[in-house]
Design an enzyme around this catalytic site. Structure first.
Site, mmCIF file in Angstrom:
data_model
loop_
_atom_site.group_PDB
_atom_site.id
_atom_site.type_symbol
_atom_site.label_atom_id
_atom_site.label_comp_id
_atom_site.label_asym_id
_atom_site.label_seq_id
_atom_site.Cartn_x
_atom_site.Cartn_y
_atom_site.Cartn_z
ATOM 1 N N SER A 127 0.831 -1.200 0.000
ATOM 2 C CA SER A 127 0.000 0.000 0.000
ATOM 3 C C SER A 127 0.873 1.260 0.000
ATOM 4 C CB SER A 127 -0.971 -0.054 1.180
ATOM 5 O OG SER A 127 -2.020 0.870 1.004
ATOM 6 N N ASP A 143 -9.931 -5.564 -3.927
ATOM 7 C CA ASP A 143 -9.429 -4.544 -3.007
ATOM 8 C C ASP A 143 -10.437 -3.399 -2.932
ATOM 9 O OD1 ASP A 143 -7.952 -2.338 -1.892
ATOM 10 O OD2 ASP A 143 -6.103 -3.362 -2.426
ATOM 11 N N HIS A 170 -7.384 -5.989 0.509
ATOM 12 C CA HIS A 170 -6.201 -5.158 0.786
ATOM 13 C C HIS A 170 -5.460 -5.597 2.048
ATOM 14 C CE1 HIS A 170 -4.019 -1.487 -0.232
ATOM 15 N NE2 HIS A 170 -4.030 -1.108 1.027
#
Lengths: 276, 276
Positions: A146, A222, A254
């Site tokens: 991320s 996600d 995610h």
């Protein structure tokens, strides 16, 4: 530097260390996994940069990376994601301030005094690690999740000779165009978007790419796809004919369950690149 | 029963579910990992009972079991360690009350109304799981960590036909003789030590043993060795000629780094026993 803890894991040692940081002007904490092979000499090092809200601990306990690091004989470093502490500015939002350093050197108040995660990851922490631990300077890889995927890609492309390979899990791929990016880059770097460009993986991929292989995994389910903008990076990789792979993993979200599901592939990818 | 979350992991689904429990008189939460093979029919089930202070979540995110469960096609259930909630009694100590059910049916006030973890694990939750998920009743194994290792061993020996095998990580092995046991068994079951004996793995190993194989891993650097009393269980296993293995893992402590380091062995052990 002081050892906070050292625990046996997969035949090696999972340590946590704290040290005063000049770059960040506070004490910083990191996790370092040394595989069993480190008892016999220097080992390669894979950086794992974490995402928003994470400390050094999240990936260290949830990603399941140590099993594969031990198999390949690779050390893992898990840095924190920002300066921390009572004297360090913060913001009520989870995505700014402590836990959200975005791997840049802030130039704007109130962040400029402490928020220098670029220098911390690219300069200060490497110097400390290679001085204190049996790590092979010439064999490094970098990955992240991320916001940490953003950090890994941008730092790798900025130091193309340093890393044999770079990979990322669901990276913030095009921050100059996304709400995950515009907010933070403006806060940390100011309104001049020319200063943001060296911190955008998609723009860097367009401009220079990376000399080694690049592996990106992105969960197809996600919930943050519109903020991550993976299609921009995928298009840039394809346009540049960047060696490597951009993979959509259908059904994955995610979370660290996603990261853990593919961490074995990433360790094998980095090990192969380091062996070349 | 309601789904709290369902996340893709290693090709399967890591779910978290909550349901009203008759045994505990409150809502209970558990994690269930279904491997990819569960899409094509019923799969075996391995129980993972957790230790003091844990919820359903700790092992689910830290033990690294799903990778190996997916490989072997085995489901994993991660129950909570006690009843919980505003209406449930608690104690200021971490090792009594919520988070410390000790896998017994309490008979003493204030615990008797809610603390029935034996019935919950041995009766109520199995009925729910086999009714709602594609799980093979005839192919079960059980394992656990610390207090959960105690639970796994005692429940397996009390239901010898139910489980193909039992394993444990650093179990509380001889609670009738230890401060981790005497305190809780007295609080939950009262002062009559005859009522404690059916909840002591070492005494049960002396009395009956287990018809299938038993695998116990114990860290040699565990800071709680004097409370766990592994030597008592090891001696009882040897005296009975119990099939299986009791292993000291030099240098490992009591943490999930220890559990994760050997979870692959335990999944392989249970898979082999289920295949016999």
């Amino acid at each position: 530097m002081r050892a906070v803890s050292e625990q046996r894991a997969f035949g090696g040692v999972q340590g946590v260390y704290a040290h005063p940081s000049d770059a960040c002007g506070c004490e910083m904490t990191f996790g370092l996994y040394l595989p069993p092979q480190a008892r016999d000499g220097k080992v390669p090092l894979l950086w794992f940069l974490s995402g928003l809200t994470c400390t050094h601990e999240n990936a260290m306990v949830k990603a399941g990376a140590q099993a594969h690091a031990a198999e390949h004989g690779i050390a893992l470093v898990f840095p924190d994601t920002s300066p921390r502490g009572a004297g360090v500015p913060d913001d009520p939002a989870f995505d700014l301030g402590q836990g959200a350093g975005f791997y840049v050197n802030a130039t704007q108040d109130p962040w400029a005094e402490h928020f220098a995660m670029w220098d911390y990851i690219a300069e200060e922490l490497p110097a400390l690690l290679f001085h204190r631990f049996p790590l092979e300077t010439e064999l490094q890889g970098i990955t992240g999740h991320s916001m940490g995927g953003h950090g890994a890609l941008t730092i790798a492309m900025a130091f193309p000779e340093r890393f044999a390979a770079v990979s990322a899990f669901a990276p913030i791929a095009n921050p100059v165009r996304s709400a995950w990016g515009q907010k933070q880059l403006r806060a940390y770097l100011g309104p001049d978007t020319a200063r943001w460009a060296p911190h955008d993986a998609t723009l860097m991929m367009h401009d220079t790419g990376f000399p080694g292989p690049v592996l990106v995994d992105q969960g197809g389910a996600d919930p943050y796809l519109e903020l991550l903008m993976p299609e921009a990076l995928a298009a840039a990789m394809a346009a540049r004919r960047q060696p490597g792979a951009f993979r959509i993993q259908a059904g994955y979200d995610h979370s660290y369950f996603f990261v853990a599901s593919f961490i074995a592939d990433h360790l094998a990818f980095h090990a192969e690149a380091m062996a070349d």
